[in-house]
Scaffold this motif. Structure first.
Motif, PDB file in Angstrom:
ATOM      1  N   GLY A   2      40.171  44.068  42.192  1.00 37.49           N
ATOM      2  CA  GLY A   2      39.611  43.645  40.906  1.00 37.49           C
ATOM      3  C   GLY A   2      38.286  44.338  40.629  1.00 37.49           C
ATOM      4  O   GLY A   2      37.939  44.611  39.475  1.00 37.49           O
ATOM      5  N   ALA A   3      37.558  44.618  41.706  1.00 33.94           N
ATOM      6  CA  ALA A   3      36.255  45.253  41.550  1.00 33.94           C
ATOM      7  C   ALA A   3      36.391  46.765  41.370  1.00 33.94           C
ATOM      8  O   ALA A   3      35.392  47.469  41.188  1.00 33.94           O
ATOM      9  CB  ALA A   3      35.377  44.958  42.747  1.00 33.94           C
ATOM     10  N   ILE A  22      38.906  33.561  33.006  1.00 37.83           N
ATOM     11  CA  ILE A  22      38.511  34.871  33.553  1.00 37.83           C
ATOM     12  C   ILE A  22      38.783  35.990  32.543  1.00 37.83           C
ATOM     13  O   ILE A  22      37.989  36.913  32.392  1.00 37.83           O
ATOM     14  CB  ILE A  22      39.290  35.138  34.867  1.00 37.83           C
ATOM     15  CG1 ILE A  22      38.891  34.129  35.928  1.00 37.83           C
ATOM     16  CG2 ILE A  22      39.027  36.550  35.385  1.00 37.83           C
ATOM     17  CD1 ILE A  22      39.900  34.021  37.060  1.00 37.83           C
ATOM     18  N   PRO A  77      31.078  40.633  34.996  1.00 38.77           N
ATOM     19  CA  PRO A  77      31.901  41.056  36.135  1.00 38.77           C
ATOM     20  C   PRO A  77      31.754  40.111  37.318  1.00 38.77           C
ATOM     21  O   PRO A  77      32.733  39.776  37.985  1.00 38.77           O
ATOM     22  CB  PRO A  77      31.355  42.443  36.487  1.00 38.77           C
ATOM     23  CG  PRO A  77      30.616  42.900  35.298  1.00 38.77           C
ATOM     24  CD  PRO A  77      30.122  41.696  34.584  1.00 38.77           C
ATOM     25  N   ARG A 107      33.496  36.737  36.570  1.00 37.36           N
ATOM     26  CA  ARG A 107      34.953  36.912  36.491  1.00 37.36           C
ATOM     27  C   ARG A 107      35.537  37.099  37.895  1.00 37.36           C
ATOM     28  O   ARG A 107      36.562  36.509  38.230  1.00 37.36           O
ATOM     29  CB  ARG A 107      35.302  38.119  35.626  1.00 37.36           C
ATOM     30  CG  ARG A 107      35.179  37.845  34.144  1.00 37.36           C
ATOM     31  CD  ARG A 107      35.345  39.113  33.343  1.00 37.36           C
ATOM     32  NE  ARG A 107      34.808  38.976  32.016  1.00 37.36           N
ATOM     33  CZ  ARG A 107      35.547  38.656  30.943  1.00 37.36           C
ATOM     34  NH1 ARG A 107      36.830  38.447  31.059  1.00 37.36           N
ATOM     35  NH2 ARG A 107      34.980  38.545  29.752  1.00 37.36           N
ATOM     36  N   LEU A 108      34.854  37.927  38.687  1.00 34.07           N
ATOM     37  CA  LEU A 108      35.340  38.105  40.067  1.00 34.07           C
ATOM     38  C   LEU A 108      35.263  36.805  40.850  1.00 34.07           C
ATOM     39  O   LEU A 108      36.169  36.452  41.602  1.00 34.07           O
ATOM     40  CB  LEU A 108      34.507  39.182  40.780  1.00 34.07           C
ATOM     41  CG  LEU A 108      34.971  40.624  40.631  1.00 34.07           C
ATOM     42  CD1 LEU A 108      34.038  41.549  41.392  1.00 34.07           C
ATOM     43  CD2 LEU A 108      36.387  40.812  41.156  1.00 34.07           C
ATOM     44  N   LEU A 163      38.010  34.573  39.717  1.00 30.26           N
ATOM     45  CA  LEU A 163      39.295  35.024  40.260  1.00 30.26           C
ATOM     46  C   LEU A 163      39.416  34.625  41.736  1.00 30.26           C
ATOM     47  O   LEU A 163      40.476  34.155  42.182  1.00 30.26           O
ATOM     48  CB  LEU A 163      39.418  36.544  40.115  1.00 30.26           C
ATOM     49  CG  LEU A 163      40.736  37.148  40.608  1.00 30.26           C
ATOM     50  CD1 LEU A 163      41.914  36.603  39.816  1.00 30.26           C
ATOM     51  CD2 LEU A 163      40.710  38.664  40.531  1.00 30.26           C
ATOM     52  N   SER A 185      39.634  45.583  35.173  1.00 33.03           N
ATOM     53  CA  SER A 185      40.373  45.578  36.437  1.00 33.03           C
ATOM     54  C   SER A 185      40.582  44.154  36.946  1.00 33.03           C
ATOM     55  O   SER A 185      41.660  43.796  37.433  1.00 33.03           O
ATOM     56  CB  SER A 185      39.583  46.406  37.453  1.00 33.03           C
ATOM     57  OG  SER A 185      40.237  46.385  38.675  1.00 33.03           O
ATOM     58  N   THR A 186      39.547  43.346  36.834  1.00 34.42           N
ATOM     59  CA  THR A 186      39.661  41.941  37.276  1.00 34.42           C
ATOM     60  C   THR A 186      40.755  41.229  36.496  1.00 34.42           C
ATOM     61  O   THR A 186      41.585  40.500  37.066  1.00 34.42           O
ATOM     62  CB  THR A 186      38.310  41.217  37.081  1.00 34.42           C
ATOM     63  OG1 THR A 186      37.298  41.924  37.782  1.00 34.42           O
ATOM     64  CG2 THR A 186      38.381  39.787  37.575  1.00 34.42           C
ATOM     65  N   TRP A 242      44.253  42.676  37.661  1.00 33.53           N
ATOM     66  CA  TRP A 242      44.669  42.188  38.983  1.00 33.53           C
ATOM     67  C   TRP A 242      44.762  40.664  39.007  1.00 33.53           C
ATOM     68  O   TRP A 242      45.576  40.102  39.742  1.00 33.53           O
ATOM     69  CB  TRP A 242      43.700  42.689  40.065  1.00 33.53           C
ATOM     70  CG  TRP A 242      43.942  44.130  40.408  1.00 33.53           C
ATOM     71  CD1 TRP A 242      43.220  45.203  40.028  1.00 33.53           C
ATOM     72  CD2 TRP A 242      45.043  44.633  41.166  1.00 33.53           C
ATOM     73  NE1 TRP A 242      43.757  46.368  40.488  1.00 33.53           N
ATOM     74  CE2 TRP A 242      44.900  46.039  41.211  1.00 33.53           C
ATOM     75  CE3 TRP A 242      46.135  44.057  41.804  1.00 33.53           C
ATOM     76  CZ2 TRP A 242      45.787  46.860  41.862  1.00 33.53           C
ATOM     77  CZ3 TRP A 242      47.006  44.893  42.468  1.00 33.53           C
ATOM     78  CH2 TRP A 242      46.851  46.278  42.491  1.00 33.53           C
TER      79      TRP A 242
END
Lengths: 408, 660
Positions: free
Chosen positions: A182-183, A297, A313, A316-317, A320, B13-14, B17
């Motif tokens: 994801g990163a 997200i 970011p 969101r990460l 997730l 990308s987050t 995925w």
């Protein structure tokens, strides 16, 4: 209007209440001189107290100003300290305060509170990774400058967890892998590490004879139905009973033979007592929880402040990481109880008995809600006519003033 | 890449995925629902349709009825006991580990590490199978060696039995009956552990009393059902009903619930009393066994009854297989296997009695008018062998010193046991009359004493169509051409004791559950008239003279009690046809005391080799039994033998008119 955050909160509450009911039902004893499940035990007992604490933790989580963490640089950020603390806890299980149960040293007892050290690491690693991978200096798409340090951290933490709790280590490893992707990590970079991971997996299994036994039991549970195959056979027996509508709440019969009925194998009891319907509802709740989290997200609507994108970011990460941890944990647990994978000690989130687990999970879900709350508040602020300097005095970005009351 | 672009890239990308991973997890988790549905709809065969609790039944042992003799001596009784069994399957999979592990722990050593390694190796070498079997044998040897040490069960035989048992077998009995100390030793060793060793509470049937009683009492099978003898005949009374408690339990035995009405109280069997007197049985057995040995006989039978009510006080049957003799007496192989399963020849085997049959014909002939309406030519008697027209053999008086004296009264025929006299007496009787005499005494019909049922031999009487004067009437008059059982003989002889009335024989009485749970041993009135009283008394007097002056005077005469009776020596039938010339059935029947007969004793000795005259062979047995039984019954001796003191002690006991 009902927003995804509301969905997360409501589903979390529903699962917690359901957990309290099921833990009491599965924990029912017969033949005890004093009944162990009463109105008092249901409404005032330990599961209910833990559920209340979990709700409070979720509420607390919703109030965490997540965007501040991204702004924090270096050692001023709590992320590395939290990870360091988790690593220390993982090491402390072998210290005198560590407790060995069922031939496994996973527990710590501090001030009368008993918890699994890996439970903290399970949440702090995604938090750290979300923070670490969004640092400007970290180029995760590059093997040396970004990926390698991340892999080393992941390897260290999962390695420490794996010594005593292979299932949780596998879970944490999977979540970390998705976070790396994801990163922005390259898939082929990670695939080149797959053989190494596979070797680690095999070594991890062979290192402990009981893991080999579990693997053999998974392949043929009937080889030793009274011993190693007992859990899984009894679990299947519980699931096979009850039919579509179940035997009725509290009326399950297999729980008296099935150990870990209130923890790792509670899903089997749900299948027996509430039938196919109950199992489907639980699964639907977890899917719903993940989809609500995913909706938060993936929300692409612009906030009112251009600077908010800078923290997006990270949150969101983090979001997730949280929903993946919960979703994967539920998935693994159900796979184990239905004998689709070898037996592992993984709890069903928010349902299996365990105060620490409930509180930490609810807190992390609160963080997911906080992501949405932060955006909503920012949008609300952007639509109001504000003085020209109001932009620089954004409560999140600058002062961190108390946010408005949680709206669940 | 600028910082903003990088952030945007991470966000994209987050999301990408995130959607992929959450989607996969959601699909996967939803797919598990199919496994749940599959387990519910079509569970694996190994689960065996067993889900949730099972109904189990706990049995509460109840005791089968006790069998006692008429004096309350226990002959058969259930007693609680413990059985030791092993579940080899559980022991090999779990029990061994618990046993060895904990015992090694006790002495501070590591649990059987070699074995743990062995187990791993055998797991890997599973397909070979051989290693696992070797491991199983090792485990079984360990437990048998331990049991040998602990309670002294021989390990060699035990090990062989366990190893031979199929690997899947879950129940092997190690010891059927444990002693108390053995139970204690096992309990203290197990100390609550479950290693697959089972101590089960059972009941065991124990038998007491003389060996000859075994055939009468019979045998109870392992399943608690009577298999022979009284145990089988009185199954309804003796049978117990075990209690049951139905519970719902988990497969590990945790009781979840006890449904309403699931307890059924058991019932102990009804105690049962025999008419047998174990003491008299023992006396008769000892006397008979000794005489069989002395006479080197092929066997013997002895029956003692109370003529007043038909109670069988003793019934002994002994078979003696002689290696140097070609036996013609029907063998009983089951008796050698298990005495309780033997055939009691007193009821099952019929034989020709010989002269002991004469009193019945003699008295019957008198009642039919012989000596009154039909005169008897006494001059034709006892002179020489009598030829009968149509008969192949002559009739002559038996014995090396046959009576050759004067015959003034018809009673002499019986007293001196004259065959020629008997032939002369029955000459005037028709076939029908002769046959009815035999039938009147109950020959040809079962005694229905309550033991053998339909297996009892009714005896054998020639049918009227085949009856001939020359062969049947003449032969039957001195006890040939007729087959009887010992029980029929004593029943018929009772008519002389009871003024012509024959009692119904019984070995057990009618149920008297309401009063004492056994049988009513009081006198019962089921009697049949065989003779008129006057004839019966006359016969009894004649039989008394047999003891005093006839064939019983030397060997079958009691010094204490006035006996009356008759001896007989019948030729032994040859299985190949005809009769042996030198093999006999010797028998004596007698009642005592004369005035008020309390017992009738009948003894038959088969094929004696030393002597063969009935009085000489069977007389001593009857005498001994009469003396011992009457003493045991508390009957005062009615003869004066021990001086004045003893005479005084007899008090007013009358001596019989023709007494010494």
């Amino acid at each position: 209007m009902l927003r995804p955050g509301h969905g997360v909160a409501l589903l979390t509450l529903a699962l917690l209440i359901f957990g309290v009911v099921m833990v009491n039902s599965a924990g029912l004893l017969v033949g005890a001189s004093v009944p162990n499940v009463t109105y008092d035990s249901v409404f005032l007992g330990a599961p209910m107290q833990h559920a209340m604490l979990a709700v409070a933790a979720m509420a607390l989580g919703t109030m965490i100003p997540l965007r501040r963490f991204e702004a924090a640089r270096g050692w001023r950020s709590p992320a590395p300290w939290l990870l360091l603390g988790s690593v220390l806890l993982l090491l402390l299980v072998w210290a005198p305060i560590g407790i060995t149960m069922n031939a496994s040293s996973r527990w710590l007892e501090v001030g009368g509170v008993r918890f699994q050290a890996s439970e903290f690491a399970k949440w702090t690693l995604p938090f750290f990774l979300a923070w670490f991978l969004t640092r400007p200096a970290i180029k995760v798409e590059r093997p040396i400058r970004g990926l390698l340090p991340s892999i080393l951290v992941i390897g260290l933490v999962t390695g420490l967890i794996a010594i005593e709790d292979f299932g949780t280590a596998f879970l944490v490893g999977c979540v970390s892998l998705v976070l790396l992707l994801g990163a922005g990590a390259r898939l082929w970079h990670l695939l080149t590490l797959a053989p190494l991971a596979l070797v680690a997996l095999v070594v991890g299994i062979i290192a402990e004879p009981y893991r080999v036994t579990r693997l053999m039991t998974y392949l043929d549970p009937w080889a030793d139905p009274e011993g190693d195959g007992w859990h899984i056979i009894e679990s299947m027996r519980a699931i096979s009973g009850g039919g579509v509508m179940g035997r009725g709440l509290g009326a399950g019969e297999q729980k008296f033979d099935l150990t870990s009925d209130t923890t790792d194998f509670i899903f089997s009891i749900i299948c027996e007592e509430l039938g196919m319907v109950g199992a489907a509802l639980v699964i639907a709740a977890f899917i719903g929880l993940m989809l609500c989290g995913l909706a938060i997200i993936c929300d692409r609507r612009e906030g009112g402040d251009g600077r908010e994108h800078r923290s997006e970011p990270f949150v969101r990460l983090l979001g997730l990481g949280v929903i993946l941890t919960i979703g994967l944990q539920a998935f693994f647990n159900i796979l184990v109880t239905t004998a689709l994978v070898p037996t592992k000690g993984i709890a069903l989130p928010l349902i299996s008995r365990g105060g620490t687990g409930w509180i930490l999970t609810a807190f992390c879900l609160g963080l997911v809600i906080a992501i949405e709350r932060g955006r909503t508040r920012a949008r609300a602020c952007s639509t109001e006519p504000t003085p020209s300097d109001s932009l620089s005095r954004s409560p999140v970005a600058t002062t961190g003033e108390p946010v408005e009351a949680m709206s669940l | 890449m600028t910082f903003e672009n990088r952030n945007q890239s991470i966000i994209n990308s987050t999301a990408r995925w995130g959607r992929l991973s959450v989607g996969l997890i959601a699909i996967g988790i939803a797919a598990t629902l199919f496994k749940v549905a599959w387990l519910k709809v079509d569970p694996p065969v190994q689960l065996g349709d067993r889900s949730g609790a099972e109904q189990r039944v706990n049995y509460e042992p109840r005791f089968r009825g006790e069998i006692t003799d008429r004096n309350g001596r226990t002959l058969a009784i259930d007693s609680p006991c413990w059985r030791l069994a092993l579940d080899p399957s559980y022991f090999c999979s779990h029990g061994y580990r618990k046993m060895v592990g904990e015992e090694a722990g006790e002495i501070g050593a590591r649990p059987d590490l070699d074995l743990v390694i062995d187990q791993k190796l055998t797991l890997l070498a599973g397909p070979l199978g051989l290693a696992q079997e070797q491991l199983r044998v090792h485990k079984l040897r360990t437990i048998t060696a331990k049991l040998d040490d602990l309670i002294g069960i021989p390990k060699r035989e035990l090990t062989r039995r366990l190893i031979d048992a199929p690997a899947t077998k879950q129940y092997v009995v190690l010891e059927k009956l444990l002693k108390e100390w053995q139970v204690d030793a096992i309990r203290s060793w197990l100390d609550g552990r479950n290693i697959g060793l089972l101590l089960e509470k059972r009941t065991e049937r124990r038998y007491y009393g003389p060996e000859s009683l075994q055939m009468i009492v019979g045998k109870c099978r392992d399943n608690g059902v009577g298999g022979s003898g009284i145990e089988q005949r009185r199954e309804e009374n003796l049978q117990s009903v075990r209690g049951e408690l139905k519970t719902r339990r988990t497969s590990r035995g945790t009781v979840i619930s006890i449904p309403m009405g699931s307890y059924e109280r058991g019932r102990h069997g009804t105690d049962f009393t025999l008419t047998i007197d174990a003491q008299i049985q023992l006396m008769a057995e000892e006397a008979l066994r000794a005489q069989i040995e002395v006479q080197n006989a092929g066997g013997g039978r002895c029956v003692v009854i109370d003529p007043s009510n038909g109670d069988i006080l003793a019934m002994v049957d002994i078979l003696n297989r002689r290696p140097d003799v070609e036996e013609v007496i029907l063998d009983d192989p089951m008796r050698r296997v298990e005495p309780k399963l033997g055939r009691d020849r007193n009821m099952i085997d019929a034989f020709e009695p010989g002269s002991t049959f004469k009193p019945f014909i003699w008295s019957g002939a008198l009642e039919a008018g012989v000596g009154t309406r039909h005169s008897v030519d006494l001059k034709r008697i006892n002179v020489e062998a009598v030829r009968i027209k149509g008969r192949r053999t002559t009739v002559k008086d038996a014995g090396i010193n046959a009576y050759r004296g004067p015959i003034k009264k018809i009673d002499t025929i019986l007293i001196k046991s004259l065959n020629t006299g008997m032939a002369e007496m029955v000459r005037k009787l028709s076939n029908q009359e002769m046959r009815s005499i035999v039938k009147r005494f109950g020959f040809g019909s079962r005694t229905n004493c309550g033991l053998a049922g339909a297996a009892e031999h009714p005896g054998q009487i020639t049918s009227l169509e085949n009856w001939s004067f020359a062969n049947t009437t003449i032969s039957v008059s001195f006890g040939h051409e007729v087959a009887v059982t010992t029980l029929q003989m004593v029943r018929a002889f009772s008519a002389f004791c009871c003024e012509g009335m024959m009692p119904q024989l019984r070995i057990s009485g009618h149920s008297d559950v309401a009063n004492k749970g056994g049988i009513d041993l009081g006198p019962h009135l089921l009697k049949t008239r065989a003779l008129n009283p006057e004839i019966a008394r006359r016969t009894k007097n004649a039989l008394r003279q047999v003891v005093l002056r006839g064939t019983l005077k030397n060997y079958g005469r009691s010094d204490r009690y006035s006996m009356f009776g008759k001896s007989g020596t019948a030729d032994l039938p040859n299985p190949k046809g005809g009769y042996f010339k030198d093999r006999y059935t010797s028998n004596v029947i007698a009642g005592a005391p004369f005035q008020d007969p309390r017992i009738v004793v009948y003894c038959v000795i088969d094929d004696p080799k030393k002597n063969h005259y009935g009085g000489q062979v069977a007389g001593p047995v009857v005498k001994q039994v009469v003396d011992a039984a009457l003493m045991h019954l508390g009957v005062k001796p009615d003869l004066v033998v021990e001086g004045a003191e003893h005479r005084a002690s007899l008090g007013t006991l009358p001596l019989h008119p023709g007494g010494e």
